[in-house]
Design an enzyme around this catalytic site. Structure first.
Site, PDB file in Angstrom:
ATOM      1  N   GLY A  12       0.849  -1.118   0.040  1.00 20.47           N
ATOM      2  CA  GLY A  12      -0.087  -0.104   0.123  1.00 20.47           C
ATOM      3  C   GLY A  12       1.168   1.217   0.070  1.00 20.47           C
ATOM      4  O   GLY A  12       0.707   2.277   0.745  1.00 20.47           O
ATOM      5  N   GLY A  13       1.850   1.316  -0.889  1.00 23.99           N
ATOM      6  CA  GLY A  13       2.554   2.443  -1.223  1.00 23.99           C
ATOM      7  C   GLY A  13       1.979   3.227  -2.247  1.00 23.99           C
ATOM      8  O   GLY A  13       0.838   2.941  -2.575  1.00 23.99           O
ATOM      9  N   THR A  14       2.548   4.301  -2.739  1.00 24.95           N
ATOM     10  CA  THR A  14       1.765   5.067  -3.910  1.00 24.95           C
ATOM     11  C   THR A  14       1.444   4.065  -5.074  1.00 24.95           C
ATOM     12  O   THR A  14       0.335   4.194  -5.412  1.00 24.95           O
ATOM     13  CB  THR A  14       2.844   6.146  -4.376  1.00 24.95           C
ATOM     14  OG1 THR A  14       3.618   6.622  -3.339  1.00 24.95           O
ATOM     15  CG2 THR A  14       2.062   7.017  -4.880  1.00 24.95           C
ATOM     16  N   ALA A  15       2.461   2.945  -5.335  1.00 27.33           N
ATOM     17  CA  ALA A  15       1.919   2.124  -6.270  1.00 27.33           C
ATOM     18  C   ALA A  15       0.844   1.409  -6.172  1.00 27.33           C
ATOM     19  O   ALA A  15      -0.046   1.196  -7.004  1.00 27.33           O
ATOM     20  CB  ALA A  15       3.054   1.302  -6.614  1.00 27.33           C
ATOM     21  N   SER A  39       1.130  -3.790   5.256  1.00 26.19           N
ATOM     22  CA  SER A  39       1.488  -3.856   6.558  1.00 26.19           C
ATOM     23  C   SER A  39       1.930  -2.557   7.160  1.00 26.19           C
ATOM     24  O   SER A  39       2.811  -1.928   6.394  1.00 26.19           O
ATOM     25  CB  SER A  39       2.603  -4.857   6.811  1.00 26.19           C
ATOM     26  OG  SER A  39       3.030  -4.603   8.198  1.00 26.19           O
ATOM     27  N   ILE A  42       5.302  -1.788   8.153  1.00 21.14           N
ATOM     28  CA  ILE A  42       6.569  -1.899   7.009  1.00 21.14           C
ATOM     29  C   ILE A  42       6.348  -0.617   6.400  1.00 21.14           C
ATOM     30  O   ILE A  42       5.289  -0.284   5.635  1.00 21.14           O
ATOM     31  CB  ILE A  42       6.408  -3.086   6.041  1.00 21.14           C
ATOM     32  CG1 ILE A  42       6.787  -4.450   6.801  1.00 21.14           C
ATOM     33  CG2 ILE A  42       7.685  -2.869   5.027  1.00 21.14           C
ATOM     34  CD1 ILE A  42       6.419  -5.551   5.953  1.00 21.14           C
ATOM     35  N   LYS A  78       4.329  21.690 -11.621  1.00 22.50           N
ATOM     36  CA  LYS A  78       5.662  21.551 -12.046  1.00 22.50           C
ATOM     37  C   LYS A  78       5.564  21.481 -13.645  1.00 22.50           C
ATOM     38  O   LYS A  78       4.737  20.907 -14.080  1.00 22.50           O
ATOM     39  CB  LYS A  78       5.993  19.984 -11.805  1.00 22.50           C
ATOM     40  CG  LYS A  78       7.355  19.671 -12.445  1.00 22.50           C
ATOM     41  CD  LYS A  78       7.670  18.197 -11.917  1.00 22.50           C
ATOM     42  CE  LYS A  78       8.930  17.875 -12.711  1.00 22.50           C
ATOM     43  NZ  LYS A  78       9.219  16.316 -12.305  1.00 22.50           N
ATOM     44  N   PRO A  98      11.568  21.122 -20.076  1.00 27.59           N
ATOM     45  CA  PRO A  98      10.133  21.224 -19.947  1.00 27.59           C
ATOM     46  C   PRO A  98       9.110  20.269 -20.245  1.00 27.59           C
ATOM     47  O   PRO A  98       9.469  19.741 -21.582  1.00 27.59           O
ATOM     48  CB  PRO A  98       9.923  22.924 -20.638  1.00 27.59           C
ATOM     49  CG  PRO A  98      10.692  23.085 -21.836  1.00 27.59           C
ATOM     50  CD  PRO A  98      11.946  22.011 -21.343  1.00 27.59           C
TER      51      PRO A  98
HETATM   52  C1  LIG Z   1      15.519   8.560  -3.827  1.00 26.72           C
HETATM   53  C2  LIG Z   1      13.987   8.504  -4.400  1.00 26.72           C
HETATM   54  C3  LIG Z   1      13.536   9.471  -5.013  1.00 26.72           C
HETATM   55  C4  LIG Z   1      12.480   8.989  -5.821  1.00 26.72           C
HETATM   56  N1  LIG Z   1      11.659  10.235  -6.442  1.00 26.72           N
HETATM   57  C5  LIG Z   1      10.658  10.091  -7.052  1.00 26.72           C
HETATM   58  C6  LIG Z   1      10.190  11.152  -7.878  1.00 26.72           C
HETATM   59  O1  LIG Z   1      10.592  12.431  -7.762  1.00 26.72           O
HETATM   60  N2  LIG Z   1       8.912  10.924  -8.658  1.00 26.72           N
HETATM   61  C7  LIG Z   1       8.401   9.491  -8.823  1.00 26.72           C
HETATM   62  O2  LIG Z   1       7.638   9.450  -9.580  1.00 26.72           O
HETATM   63  N3  LIG Z   1       8.925   8.531  -7.978  1.00 26.72           N
HETATM   64  C8  LIG Z   1      10.266   8.934  -7.195  1.00 26.72           C
HETATM   65  N4  LIG Z   1      10.616   7.917  -6.384  1.00 26.72           N
HETATM   66  C9  LIG Z   1       9.821   6.622  -6.515  1.00 26.72           C
HETATM   67  C10 LIG Z   1       8.707   6.698  -5.615  1.00 26.72           C
HETATM   68  O3  LIG Z   1       9.170   6.733  -4.338  1.00 26.72           O
HETATM   69  C11 LIG Z   1       8.111   5.058  -5.866  1.00 26.72           C
HETATM   70  O4  LIG Z   1       8.139   4.485  -7.016  1.00 26.72           O
HETATM   71  C12 LIG Z   1       6.699   5.220  -5.122  1.00 26.72           C
HETATM   72  O5  LIG Z   1       6.848   5.657  -3.787  1.00 26.72           O
HETATM   73  C13 LIG Z   1       6.328   3.802  -5.186  1.00 26.72           C
HETATM   74  O6  LIG Z   1       6.726   2.980  -4.294  1.00 26.72           O
HETATM   75  P1  LIG Z   1       6.142   1.716  -4.058  1.00 26.72           P
HETATM   76  O7  LIG Z   1       4.584   1.998  -3.818  1.00 26.72           O
HETATM   77  O8  LIG Z   1       6.406   0.815  -5.235  1.00 26.72           O
HETATM   78  O9  LIG Z   1       6.873   1.139  -2.929  1.00 26.72           O
HETATM   79  P2  LIG Z   1       6.863   1.308  -1.342  1.00 26.72           P
HETATM   80  O10 LIG Z   1       6.551   2.797  -1.074  1.00 26.72           O
HETATM   81  O11 LIG Z   1       8.238   0.818  -0.614  1.00 26.72           O
HETATM   82  O12 LIG Z   1       5.597   0.558  -0.701  1.00 26.72           O
HETATM   83  C14 LIG Z   1       5.624  -0.844  -0.343  1.00 26.72           C
HETATM   84  C15 LIG Z   1       4.306  -1.342   0.591  1.00 26.72           C
HETATM   85  O13 LIG Z   1       4.592  -2.839   0.197  1.00 26.72           O
HETATM   86  C16 LIG Z   1       4.048  -3.040   1.720  1.00 26.72           C
HETATM   87  N5  LIG Z   1       4.929  -4.308   2.078  1.00 26.72           N
HETATM   88  C17 LIG Z   1       5.893  -4.706   1.836  1.00 26.72           C
HETATM   89  N6  LIG Z   1       6.371  -5.883   2.509  1.00 26.72           N
HETATM   90  C18 LIG Z   1       5.282  -6.255   3.154  1.00 26.72           C
HETATM   91  C19 LIG Z   1       4.597  -7.443   3.631  1.00 26.72           C
HETATM   92  N7  LIG Z   1       5.631  -8.741   3.980  1.00 26.72           N
HETATM   93  N8  LIG Z   1       3.382  -7.672   3.967  1.00 26.72           N
HETATM   94  C20 LIG Z   1       2.621  -6.760   3.750  1.00 26.72           C
HETATM   95  N9  LIG Z   1       2.834  -5.497   3.011  1.00 26.72           N
HETATM   96  C21 LIG Z   1       4.115  -5.370   2.749  1.00 26.72           C
HETATM   97  C22 LIG Z   1       4.370  -1.877   2.642  1.00 26.72           C
HETATM   98  O14 LIG Z   1       3.756  -1.901   3.742  1.00 26.72           O
HETATM   99  C23 LIG Z   1       4.143  -0.696   1.551  1.00 26.72           C
HETATM  100  O15 LIG Z   1       2.862  -0.469   2.011  1.00 26.72           O
HETATM  101  C24 LIG Z   1      11.977   7.956  -5.855  1.00 26.72           C
HETATM  102  C25 LIG Z   1      12.308   6.751  -5.162  1.00 26.72           C
HETATM  103  C26 LIG Z   1      13.649   7.000  -4.211  1.00 26.72           C
HETATM  104  C27 LIG Z   1      14.202   5.863  -3.737  1.00 26.72           C
END
Ligand SMILES: Cc1cc2nc3c(=O)[nH]c(=O)nc-3n(C[C@H](O)[C@H](O)[C@H](O)COP(=O)(O)OP(=O)(O)OC[C@H]3O[C@@H](n4cnc5c(N)ncnc54)[C@H](O)[C@@H]3O)c2cc1C
Length: 488
Positions: A12-15, A39, A42, A78, A98
């Site tokens: 439940g991250g942004t993705a 979770s 995490i 932006k 841009p």
């Molecule tokens: C330095 C940096 C800069 C960035 N800048 C940008 C930007 O400017 N623009 C942009 O578009 N993107 C950017 N990103 C990428 C962006 O942060 C991610 O792509 C975005 O937040 C999506 O992350 P995610 O949801 O894939 O993963 P995460 O945010 O890591 O979420 C993972 C999820 O999985 C869950 N999870 C993991 N393991 C378990 C488990 N065992 N059981 C239950 N749940 C679990 C966690 O609780 C969490 O909810 C950047 C990334 C980094 C590292």
């Protein structure tokens, strides 16, 4: 009657919440039940604070207006990115990339023709900031919001607080019927054919599904761990693997662009939000220790040792298959090409949209994964080429990091062809039109990059003193007139 298809989103991250909101919206009249398991123990990565215009399309598709979501996410407009100090030896200390608006229809071709003329050694205007309207907005700190009688469509992305964006999308997805479970996934069961059947949480609860969406971040619990899909690293030509972030006060007037400044062993971003300025330094630990990087970052920002810095590791690359059996990975679980052009959420939306298109067209069939994988892999490869070119073309000499970035020979065939077309003075726009589909970085983006790095031969001794389309088309006057319609 067939039972509904069960889609389980892990993470439940942004993705995860983007995928949940989009699928709930797209599949609202289909027999589909969507459950998102995350979770709260995490943490999400949550430093993503900049977008491409894809995020605008995403909200438009959901029917959510800027005025609804932006204030809740501390979001600002932006219009592009300013690159500073990447190529000091070329005589172009900074340039902007841009987002291309409808107004640029008047200037894109003159820009490309001027670049071609300059590649022949003739002295014409080629600085990207002169040719594209969003750069005029950025210099004047004007938001890309048009008055009602302005006849051109503007293109823009956003800066935002990604934790708040996740919360906004969570609420929206739940309103559309997405079931939310707060539990730690501790195990995965598979069918005899190796496809996923059930996720098991730490308390032994089972969640069975037909399709699984892996949004568990860099862990990639389902695709990379349970299904053992390999990860293809990009470390041979994208060296950065570490980042640190630190917030400072807001700036006035509020910038409408991201600033990406090259430092000794990487680059630093500055992202303006309403609540703070987000700052980060992206670097390679093979060239600079964490301590030295942090000192340099603090010096660059002019902050004291008390200010709290958060350190992160990054895996740069993509999975060998984005969809395997009955599992699709989105977000960091599918790959990450470092944040230089803020393309991560762009790739999430493009991948999720393609998945939804295929599902709406012919249901959940694993055999569709071939086309999907080909298209998503191509999108990642195209973004990678564009990012690699930033490092390859640098003209800095202050560290081994920049020299190694310039001197390595690990370029894809497609990037070699782009550079070859440019250096031989051939028509780059035609080359890209013939060789690239489905990419965020069109011809004008490539011209910005190559002209912005001053990638030109020496001037010819004899100059005709004419043929500068920037002057002949009076583009500066045109854009300055258009600018009068916009406010800071
Ligand atoms: C330095 C940096 C800069 C960035 N800048 C940008 C930007 O400017 N623009 C942009 O578009 N993107 C950017 N990103 C990428 C962006 O942060 C991610 O792509 C975005 O937040 C999506 O992350 P995610 O949801 O894939 O993963 P995460 O945010 O890591 O979420 C993972 C999820 O999985 C869950 N999870 C993991 N393991 C378990 C488990 N065992 N059981 C239950 N749940 C679990 C966690 O609780 C969490 O909810 C950047 C990334 C980094 C590292």
């Amino acid at each position: 009657m067939n039972s509904p298809q069960r889609i389980i989103i892990a993470g439940g991250g942004t993705a995860g919440w983007m995928a949940a909101a989009l699928m709930a919206h797209r599949f609202k009249s289909l027999p589909v039940v969507i459950t998102l398991i995350e979770s709260s123990d995490i943490a999400t990565i949550g430093v993503g604070e900049g977008s491409t215009p894809s995020l605008k399309q995403f909200f438009a598709e959901l029917g959510i207006a800027d005025e609804t979501w932006m204030p809740q996410c501390s979001a600002t407009y932006k219009v592009g990115i300013e690159f500073c100090n990447w190529s000091p030896a070329s005589g172009v200390p900074s340039y902007r990339h841009p987002f291309i608006s409808q107004l640029d229809t008047f200037s894109q071709r003159p820009f490309e023709v001027n670049c071609q003329t300059r590649r022949l050694g003739l002295d014409v205007t080629t600085h990207p900031d002169k040719f594209l309207f969003n750069s005029y907005l950025a210099q004047a700190h004007c938001a890309p919001v048009t008055p009602p009688n302005f006849p051109f469509r503007m293109e823009y992305g956003y800066h935002f607080d990604s934790a708040r964006l996740g919360q906004f999308l969570k609420k929206h997805a739940q309103q559309l019927g997405v079931r939310h479970v707060d539990a730690r996934i501790a195990g995965v069961d598979t069918h005899p054919d190796g496809s996923l059947s059930t996720l098991i949480d730490a308390s032994g609860q089972h969640y069975s599904g037909d399709m699984f969406v892996d949004c568990t971040g860099f862990r990639s619990l389902l695709l990379q761990q349970a299904l053992a899909v390999p990860f293809v690293s990009f470390a041979d030509n994208l060296f950065n693997n570490k980042a640190m972030v630190l917030a400072t006060d807001t700036k006035a007037p509020l910038p409408v662009e991201t600033k990406a400044t090259a430092l000794s062993n990487g680059w630093a971003w500055q992202i303006p939000l309403h609540s703070r300025t987000g700052n980060g330094y992206v670097y390679s630990d093979a060239y600079q220790t964490q301590e030295a990087a942090e000192q340099e970052f603090r010096r660059y920002l002019g902050v004291t040792d008390d200010a709290q810095v958060q350190h992160l590791s990054m895996q740069i690359g993509q999975v060998a298959q984005h969809w395997s059996k009955n599992c699709v990975a989105l977000g960091l679980a599918q790959g990450f090409i470092e944040p230089l052009e803020a393309t991560a959420l762009h790739l999430v939306y493009q991948s999720a949209r393609l998945f939804c298109d295929q599902y709406q067209h012919s249901g959940l069939k694993a055999q569709q994964s071939g086309t999907y994988n080909q298209q998503v892999t191509a999108q990642f490869d195209n973004v990678r080429d564009y990012i690699v070119a930033h490092y390859k073309l640098n003209t800095r000499n202050d560290s081994a990091y920049w020299q190694d970035n310039r001197n390595h020979r690990h370029l894809s065939e497609s990037l070699l062809q782009i550079l070859d077309t440019w250096y031989r003075g051939r028509d780059l726009a035609a080359h890209l039109a013939n060789h690239r589909e489905a990419t965020h970085f069109h011809s004008t983006s490539w011209h910005c990059l190559l002209a912005g790095y001053g990638t030109f031969p020496a001037l010819a001794p004899d100059q005709p003193g004419q043929g500068d389309l920037f002057k002949e088309h009076r583009l500066q006057q045109f854009f300055e007139g258009c600018l009068l319609n916009f406010k800071t």
